[in-house]
Design a protein around this motif. Structure first.
Motif, PDB file in Angstrom:
ATOM      1  N   ARG A 190      -0.344  -4.128 -18.248  1.00 30.89           N
ATOM      2  CA  ARG A 190       0.184  -3.966 -16.890  1.00 30.89           C
ATOM      3  C   ARG A 190      -0.697  -3.023 -16.076  1.00 30.89           C
ATOM      4  N   ALA A 191      -1.139  -1.949 -16.673  1.00 28.26           N
ATOM      5  CA  ALA A 191      -2.012  -0.995 -15.975  1.00 28.26           C
ATOM      6  C   ALA A 191      -3.346  -1.630 -15.638  1.00 28.26           C
ATOM      7  N   GLU A 192      -3.864  -2.432 -16.552  1.00 25.69           N
ATOM      8  CA  GLU A 192      -5.136  -3.106 -16.290  1.00 25.69           C
ATOM      9  C   GLU A 192      -5.009  -4.095 -15.146  1.00 25.69           C
ATOM     10  N   SER A 193      -3.933  -4.848 -15.100  1.00 26.50           N
ATOM     11  CA  SER A 193      -3.761  -5.816 -14.019  1.00 26.50           C
ATOM     12  C   SER A 193      -3.573  -5.116 -12.678  1.00 26.50           C
ATOM     13  N   ARG A 194      -2.916  -3.970 -12.683  1.00 26.53           N
ATOM     14  CA  ARG A 194      -2.771  -3.196 -11.439  1.00 26.53           C
ATOM     15  C   ARG A 194      -4.123  -2.678 -10.974  1.00 26.53           C
ATOM     16  N   GLY A 195      -4.938  -2.221 -11.897  1.00 28.04           N
ATOM     17  CA  GLY A 195      -6.275  -1.751 -11.543  1.00 28.04           C
ATOM     18  C   GLY A 195      -7.130  -2.859 -10.954  1.00 28.04           C
ATOM     19  N   TRP A 196      -7.060  -4.031 -11.546  1.00 30.46           N
ATOM     20  CA  TRP A 196      -7.800  -5.173 -11.002  1.00 30.46           C
ATOM     21  C   TRP A 196      -7.289  -5.537  -9.614  1.00 30.46           C
ATOM     22  N   ALA A 197      -5.995  -5.471  -9.396  1.00 26.06           N
ATOM     23  CA  ALA A 197      -5.437  -5.807  -8.080  1.00 26.06           C
ATOM     24  C   ALA A 197      -5.964  -4.860  -7.014  1.00 26.06           C
ATOM     25  N   ILE A 198      -6.013  -3.579  -7.338  1.00 30.53           N
ATOM     26  CA  ILE A 198      -6.524  -2.596  -6.379  1.00 30.53           C
ATOM     27  C   ILE A 198      -8.002  -2.857  -6.098  1.00 30.53           C
ATOM     28  N   GLY A 199      -8.776  -3.112  -7.135  1.00 32.53           N
ATOM     29  CA  GLY A 199     -10.203  -3.370  -6.968  1.00 32.53           C
ATOM     30  C   GLY A 199     -10.492  -4.613  -6.157  1.00 32.53           C
ATOM     31  N   ILE A 254     -22.894  -3.844  10.491  1.00 36.48           N
ATOM     32  CA  ILE A 254     -22.823  -2.482   9.957  1.00 36.48           C
ATOM     33  C   ILE A 254     -21.498  -1.824  10.337  1.00 36.48           C
ATOM     34  N   ALA A 255     -21.119  -1.974  11.603  1.00 37.29           N
ATOM     35  CA  ALA A 255     -19.864  -1.366  12.063  1.00 37.29           C
ATOM     36  C   ALA A 255     -18.665  -1.959  11.328  1.00 37.29           C
ATOM     37  N   LEU A 256     -18.652  -3.271  11.163  1.00 39.06           N
ATOM     38  CA  LEU A 256     -17.523  -3.889  10.473  1.00 39.06           C
ATOM     39  C   LEU A 256     -17.537  -3.602   8.974  1.00 39.06           C
ATOM     40  N   LEU A 257     -18.709  -3.425   8.382  1.00 35.32           N
ATOM     41  CA  LEU A 257     -18.745  -3.016   6.981  1.00 35.32           C
ATOM     42  C   LEU A 257     -18.127  -1.632   6.805  1.00 35.32           C
ATOM     43  N   ILE A 258     -18.432  -0.735   7.721  1.00 34.63           N
ATOM     44  CA  ILE A 258     -17.843   0.613   7.651  1.00 34.63           C
ATOM     45  C   ILE A 258     -16.337   0.548   7.853  1.00 34.63           C
ATOM     46  N   LEU A 259     -15.904  -0.241   8.841  1.00 35.10           N
ATOM     47  CA  LEU A 259     -14.460  -0.400   9.053  1.00 35.10           C
ATOM     48  C   LEU A 259     -13.793  -1.065   7.850  1.00 35.10           C
ATOM     49  N   GLY A 260     -14.457  -2.041   7.249  1.00 37.18           N
ATOM     50  CA  GLY A 260     -13.920  -2.704   6.065  1.00 37.18           C
ATOM     51  C   GLY A 260     -13.811  -1.758   4.887  1.00 37.18           C
ATOM     52  N   PHE A 261     -14.802  -0.883   4.739  1.00 34.34           N
ATOM     53  CA  PHE A 261     -14.744   0.116   3.679  1.00 34.34           C
ATOM     54  C   PHE A 261     -13.556   1.050   3.887  1.00 34.34           C
ATOM     55  N   ALA A 262     -13.374   1.491   5.135  1.00 33.18           N
ATOM     56  CA  ALA A 262     -12.242   2.378   5.437  1.00 33.18           C
ATOM     57  C   ALA A 262     -10.912   1.664   5.209  1.00 33.18           C
ATOM     58  N   ALA A 263     -10.823   0.413   5.673  1.00 33.56           N
ATOM     59  CA  ALA A 263      -9.581  -0.344   5.490  1.00 33.56           C
ATOM     60  C   ALA A 263      -9.315  -0.623   4.014  1.00 33.56           C
ATOM     61  N   GLY A 264     -10.366  -0.949   3.258  1.00 32.37           N
ATOM     62  CA  GLY A 264     -10.209  -1.192   1.828  1.00 32.37           C
ATOM     63  C   GLY A 264      -9.773   0.052   1.082  1.00 32.37           C
ATOM     64  N   THR A 265     -10.350   1.189   1.457  1.00 31.42           N
ATOM     65  CA  THR A 265      -9.954   2.446   0.829  1.00 31.42           C
ATOM     66  C   THR A 265      -8.497   2.769   1.143  1.00 31.42           C
ATOM     67  N   ARG A 278      -6.098   0.678   1.982  1.00 29.44           N
ATOM     68  CA  ARG A 278      -5.224  -0.286   1.311  1.00 29.44           C
ATOM     69  C   ARG A 278      -5.137  -0.002  -0.188  1.00 29.44           C
ATOM     70  N   ALA A 279      -6.252   0.376  -0.798  1.00 27.80           N
ATOM     71  CA  ALA A 279      -6.244   0.711  -2.223  1.00 27.80           C
ATOM     72  C   ALA A 279      -5.372   1.931  -2.483  1.00 27.80           C
ATOM     73  N   MET A 280      -5.443   2.913  -1.599  1.00 25.10           N
ATOM     74  CA  MET A 280      -4.612   4.108  -1.759  1.00 25.10           C
ATOM     75  C   MET A 280      -3.131   3.761  -1.611  1.00 25.10           C
ATOM     76  N   GLN A 281      -2.799   2.898  -0.641  1.00 27.35           N
ATOM     77  CA  GLN A 281      -1.403   2.499  -0.458  1.00 27.35           C
ATOM     78  C   GLN A 281      -0.890   1.728  -1.668  1.00 27.35           C
ATOM     79  N   THR A 282      -1.696   0.808  -2.172  1.00 24.63           N
ATOM     80  CA  THR A 282      -1.281   0.017  -3.324  1.00 24.63           C
ATOM     81  C   THR A 282      -1.131   0.899  -4.551  1.00 24.63           C
ATOM     82  N   SER A 283      -2.059   1.824  -4.731  1.00 23.73           N
ATOM     83  CA  SER A 283      -1.978   2.740  -5.863  1.00 23.73           C
ATOM     84  C   SER A 283      -0.725   3.604  -5.777  1.00 23.73           C
ATOM     85  N   LYS A 284      -0.418   4.085  -4.589  1.00 19.99           N
ATOM     86  CA  LYS A 284       0.782   4.900  -4.404  1.00 19.99           C
ATOM     87  C   LYS A 284       2.041   4.071  -4.672  1.00 19.99           C
ATOM     88  N   GLN A 285       2.017   2.807  -4.257  1.00 24.54           N
ATOM     89  CA  GLN A 285       3.158   1.919  -4.497  1.00 24.54           C
ATOM     90  C   GLN A 285       3.352   1.694  -5.992  1.00 24.54           C
TER      91      GLN A 285
END
Length: 105
Positions: free
Chosen positions: A34-43, A74-85, A87-94
């Protein structure tokens, strides 16, 4: 010889029963999966956000004809990185907030 087979079968049955009992009462075969599948989901969520935003930026640079090459990507890659980070934090907290049902398994 028939007695040897019967004894061997009893031994095998006992070993199978012991293994099943250890698996049911063991610490975390199911929890580890279960922990492994959660880690993959976040990634996957993180990488997906970066790739999709980078692709959109590339499309804007290549086909929109706005003369923004390579700055939109470049701008959208930076925004995507921020959005991905984010979202990953929200999912991890959930996942951390969910009560574990591992003790019931």
């Amino acid at each position: 010889m028939a007695d040897d087979r019967q004894t061997g079968k009893d031994e095998l049955d006992r070993r199978i029963a012991d293994a099943k009992a250890a698996h049911q009462h063991g610490s975390g075969g199911n929890a580890g999966a279960r922990a492994e599948s959660r880690g993959w989901a976040i990634g996957v969520e993180f990488v997906g956000a970066v790739l999709v935003s980078g692709f959109i930026g590339w499309l804007i640079d290549s086909y929109a004809g706005l003369g923004t090459k390579p700055f939109a990507m470049i701008a959208l890659l930076i925004l995507g990185f921020a959005a991905g980070t984010r979202r990953a934090m929200q999912t991890s907290k959930q996942f951390d907030a969910e009560p574990d049902s591992d003790k019931k398994d």
